[in-house]
Design a protein around this motif. Structure first.
Motif, PDB file in Angstrom:
ATOM      1  N   VAL A 255       0.820  -1.222   0.000  1.00 11.91           N
ATOM      2  CA  VAL A 255       0.000   0.000   0.000  1.00 11.91           C
ATOM      3  C   VAL A 255       0.848   1.264   0.000  1.00 11.91           C
ATOM      4  CG1 VAL A 255      -1.945  -1.130   1.169  1.00 11.91           C
ATOM      5  CG2 VAL A 255      -0.212   0.094   2.533  1.00 11.91           C
ATOM      6  N   GLY A 256       2.066   1.198   0.494  1.00  7.40           N
ATOM      7  CA  GLY A 256       2.907   2.379   0.571  1.00  7.40           C
ATOM      8  C   GLY A 256       3.369   2.852  -0.796  1.00  7.40           C
ATOM      9  N   ASP A 257       3.395   4.149  -0.997  1.00  9.33           N
ATOM     10  CA  ASP A 257       3.815   4.743  -2.258  1.00  9.33           C
ATOM     11  C   ASP A 257       5.327   4.563  -2.428  1.00  9.33           C
ATOM     12  OD1 ASP A 257       4.447   6.307  -4.418  1.00  9.33           O
ATOM     13  OD2 ASP A 257       3.637   8.173  -3.596  1.00  9.33           O
ATOM     14  N   PRO A 258       5.775   3.798  -3.430  1.00  7.55           N
ATOM     15  CA  PRO A 258       7.212   3.559  -3.585  1.00  7.55           C
ATOM     16  C   PRO A 258       7.996   4.809  -3.960  1.00  7.55           C
ATOM     17  CG  PRO A 258       5.993   2.645  -5.445  1.00  7.55           C
ATOM     18  CD  PRO A 258       4.979   3.065  -4.427  1.00  7.55           C
ATOM     19  N   ALA A 259       7.311   5.871  -4.346  1.00  8.84           N
ATOM     20  CA  ALA A 259       8.014   7.110  -4.645  1.00  8.84           C
ATOM     21  C   ALA A 259       8.475   7.819  -3.385  1.00  8.84           C
ATOM     22  CB  ALA A 259       7.105   8.047  -5.454  1.00  8.84           C
ATOM     23  N   ARG A 260       7.911   7.462  -2.221  1.00  9.23           N
ATOM     24  CA  ARG A 260       8.293   8.163  -0.994  1.00  9.23           C
ATOM     25  C   ARG A 260       8.721   7.232   0.139  1.00  9.23           C
ATOM     26  NH1 ARG A 260       4.755   8.690   3.175  1.00  9.23           N
ATOM     27  NH2 ARG A 260       2.752   7.628   2.963  1.00  9.23           N
ATOM     28  N   ALA A 274      -2.648  -2.863  10.325  1.00  5.25           N
ATOM     29  CA  ALA A 274      -3.668  -3.910  10.395  1.00  5.25           C
ATOM     30  C   ALA A 274      -3.916  -4.345  11.841  1.00  5.25           C
ATOM     31  CB  ALA A 274      -3.240  -5.107   9.548  1.00  5.25           C
ATOM     32  N   LEU A 275      -2.846  -4.509  12.602  1.00 10.96           N
ATOM     33  CA  LEU A 275      -3.008  -4.888  14.009  1.00 10.96           C
ATOM     34  C   LEU A 275      -3.718  -3.799  14.796  1.00 10.96           C
ATOM     35  CD1 LEU A 275       0.464  -6.574  14.592  1.00 10.96           C
ATOM     36  CD2 LEU A 275      -1.760  -7.707  14.723  1.00 10.96           C
ATOM     37  N   HIS A 276      -3.431  -2.545  14.461  1.00 11.11           N
ATOM     38  CA  HIS A 276      -4.106  -1.422  15.119  1.00 11.11           C
ATOM     39  C   HIS A 276      -5.591  -1.404  14.742  1.00 11.11           C
ATOM     40  CE1 HIS A 276      -4.667   2.482  16.919  1.00 11.11           C
ATOM     41  NE2 HIS A 276      -5.002   3.027  15.758  1.00 11.11           N
ATOM     42  N   LEU A 277      -5.881  -1.592  13.471  1.00 10.67           N
ATOM     43  CA  LEU A 277      -7.274  -1.600  13.026  1.00 10.67           C
ATOM     44  C   LEU A 277      -8.053  -2.767  13.623  1.00 10.67           C
ATOM     45  CD1 LEU A 277      -6.731  -0.672   9.268  1.00 10.67           C
ATOM     46  CD2 LEU A 277      -7.845   0.757  11.011  1.00 10.67           C
ATOM     47  N   PRO A 292       6.160   6.577   7.903  1.00 10.88           N
ATOM     48  CA  PRO A 292       4.825   6.067   8.248  1.00 10.88           C
ATOM     49  C   PRO A 292       3.872   6.103   7.060  1.00 10.88           C
ATOM     50  CG  PRO A 292       5.154   8.263   9.159  1.00 10.88           C
ATOM     51  CD  PRO A 292       6.471   7.847   8.588  1.00 10.88           C
ATOM     52  N   LEU A 293       2.875   5.235   7.104  1.00 10.06           N
ATOM     53  CA  LEU A 293       1.822   5.243   6.097  1.00 10.06           C
ATOM     54  C   LEU A 293       0.966   6.495   6.241  1.00 10.06           C
ATOM     55  CD1 LEU A 293       0.511   1.545   6.231  1.00 10.06           C
ATOM     56  CD2 LEU A 293       2.319   2.495   4.784  1.00 10.06           C
ATOM     57  N   SER A 294       0.417   6.939   5.133  1.00 10.97           N
ATOM     58  CA  SER A 294      -0.524   8.060   5.142  1.00 10.97           C
ATOM     59  C   SER A 294      -1.906   7.560   5.554  1.00 10.97           C
ATOM     60  CB  SER A 294      -0.614   8.672   3.749  1.00 10.97           C
ATOM     61  OG  SER A 294      -1.266   7.764   2.860  1.00 10.97           O
ATOM     62  N   PRO A 295      -2.818   8.448   5.939  1.00  9.61           N
ATOM     63  CA  PRO A 295      -4.186   8.020   6.257  1.00  9.61           C
ATOM     64  C   PRO A 295      -4.843   7.275   5.091  1.00  9.61           C
ATOM     65  CG  PRO A 295      -3.821  10.237   7.065  1.00  9.61           C
ATOM     66  CD  PRO A 295      -2.619   9.885   6.254  1.00  9.61           C
ATOM     67  N   VAL A 298      -3.435   3.738   5.077  1.00 14.40           N
ATOM     68  CA  VAL A 298      -4.033   2.968   6.170  1.00 14.40           C
ATOM     69  C   VAL A 298      -5.452   2.539   5.788  1.00 14.40           C
ATOM     70  CG1 VAL A 298      -4.845   3.067   8.558  1.00 14.40           C
ATOM     71  CG2 VAL A 298      -2.610   4.029   7.949  1.00 14.40           C
ATOM     72  N   GLN A 299      -6.184   3.420   5.124  1.00 15.30           N
ATOM     73  CA  GLN A 299      -7.533   3.067   4.676  1.00 15.30           C
ATOM     74  C   GLN A 299      -7.485   1.875   3.722  1.00 15.30           C
ATOM     75  OE1 GLN A 299      -9.765   6.310   2.979  1.00 15.30           O
ATOM     76  NE2 GLN A 299     -11.357   4.979   2.151  1.00 15.30           N
ATOM     77  N   ARG A 300      -6.479   1.851   2.853  1.00 12.06           N
ATOM     78  CA  ARG A 300      -6.334   0.711   1.945  1.00 12.06           C
ATOM     79  C   ARG A 300      -6.028  -0.582   2.708  1.00 12.06           C
ATOM     80  NH1 ARG A 300      -2.232   1.292  -2.517  1.00 12.06           N
ATOM     81  NH2 ARG A 300      -3.251  -0.658  -3.148  1.00 12.06           N
ATOM     82  N   VAL A 301      -5.238  -0.491   3.778  1.00 13.73           N
ATOM     83  CA  VAL A 301      -5.007  -1.672   4.622  1.00 13.73           C
ATOM     84  C   VAL A 301      -6.341  -2.189   5.146  1.00 13.73           C
ATOM     85  CG1 VAL A 301      -4.006  -2.494   6.791  1.00 13.73           C
ATOM     86  CG2 VAL A 301      -2.657  -1.036   5.278  1.00 13.73           C
ATOM     87  N   GLY A 302      -7.197  -1.279   5.601  1.00 11.14           N
ATOM     88  CA  GLY A 302      -8.509  -1.681   6.090  1.00 11.14           C
ATOM     89  C   GLY A 302      -9.335  -2.372   5.028  1.00 11.14           C
ATOM     90  N   GLU A 303      -9.193  -1.940   3.793  1.00 15.22           N
ATOM     91  CA  GLU A 303      -9.935  -2.574   2.705  1.00 15.22           C
ATOM     92  C   GLU A 303      -9.459  -4.013   2.478  1.00 15.22           C
ATOM     93  OE1 GLU A 303      -9.255   0.195  -0.442  1.00 15.22           O
ATOM     94  OE2 GLU A 303     -10.629   1.706   0.384  1.00 15.22           O
TER      95      GLU A 303
END
Length: 311
Positions: A255-260, A274-277, A292-295, A298-303
């Motif tokens: 999910v993380g943007d490989p550009a950053r 995922a563990l937090h969610l 860190p992941l962006s909001p 993180v939303q994509r992790v939830g999906e």
């Protein structure tokens, strides 16, 4: 506890929950241990790559081992990574984690210093001679830039230097060579061969592997325990379906943007998100300098979790 020979089943490499100021979050760590043990895993591996071992200070490493071994209370074996650059530094970690209660130590090849197969073998022999608990080799060339040669691993197993191997090399042919050698060589007994792949557990068990050490088992330990039991029962159709569900869930590591950010920041951040969610840990922070992941990420992790039936 008496360390099993061979060690079999699902051995999650336990994430290390951190507070916002990057200290070990012991209450969250204990909830994670309960989450894993409650799912029926067969052992726990702390201070591995998924545990962010390379980022933890020595005192934090010891705290993790002490907290986990006390919580487990001998119900399951606890393996502890003693990852460091050279033999003297690894021996210091062996002394620390075994004093803290670890039932086995997990050792990579030396790194930073360039090594020869003879030096790698000597490294493992010296560690085993000093260790009061069994030694498991950790083959992770992406991190230490050395592939453990299959013949070296098998010869050390025959000598009794190594009790097992965690293979995170991605080299299925070499993995098969070790599995076959461990099964067919009469001078090797009780040697455990474990895959570190989330995606090929069913294939590894079909080859004759003893178990798996999948980082994704932090997020879905029930799924990996179910997969392991289906494979052992010979229910290959249901095992394949479960493996494919877990492969789809593993997509969350990207999910993380490989550009950053790098792949490690993305994967470890996704596991912790995922563990937090799922309500297991209080904070999804990863150790510095990981990004860190962006909001939105993180939303994509939830999906991914929702698609896998975990939310």
């Amino acid at each position: 506890m008496t360390f099993p020979a061979p060690l079999t089943g699902v051995v999650p490499p336990v994430c290390t929950p951190l507070t916002p100021d990057r200290e070990v979050d012991v209450p969250s760590l204990l909830r994670l241990v309960d989450h894993l043990v409650g799912a029926g895993v067969d052992a726990l591996f702390v201070l591995g790559s998924t545990s962010e071992v390379a980022y933890l200070r020595d005192a934090q490493r010891r705290l993790v081992v002490e907290a986990v071994t006390e919580r487990v209370g001998g119900r399951l074996p606890v393996l502890a990574g003693v990852v460091d650059m050279t033999t003297p530094r690894v021996l210091d970690h062996v002394a620390a984690v075994t004093a803290a209660g670890a039932d086995a130590v997990v050792v990579t090849a030396p790194f930073y210093a360039r090594t020869h197969p003879a030096e790698i073998a000597r490294h493992f022999r010296l560690v085993a001679a000093a260790s009061p608990v069994p030694v498991i080799a950790y083959d992770i060339p992406v991190a230490v830039h050395t592939k453990l040669p299959a013949d070296v691993v098998l010869d050390l197993a025959a000598e009794g230097v190594l009790a097992g191997l965690k293979d995170s090399s991605g080299d299925l042919a070499a993995f098969r060579e070790i599995v076959t050698g461990a099964r067919t060589r009469p001078d090797i007994t009780g040697f455990s061969v474990l895959t570190g792949s989330e995606l090929l557990v069913d294939a590894a068990l079909a080859l004759g592997a003893d178990g798996a050490v999948p980082g994704l088992a932090n997020v879905d330990p029930d799924g990996y325990v179910r997969l392991d039991r289906l494979c052992r029962a010979g229910d290959l159709e249901r095992a394949r379906a479960e493996q494919e569900r877990l492969c789809a869930l593993f997509g969350l590591v990207s999910v993380g943007d490989p550009a950053r950010m790098g792949g490690g920041s993305s994967a470890l951040g996704a596991f912790k998100a995922a563990l937090h969610l799922r309500g297991v840990i209080d904070c999804p922070a990863t150790a510095d300098p990981q990004i860190p992941l962006s909001p939105q990420e993180v939303q994509r992790v939830g999906e991914y979790l929702a698609a896998a039936g975990l939310l």
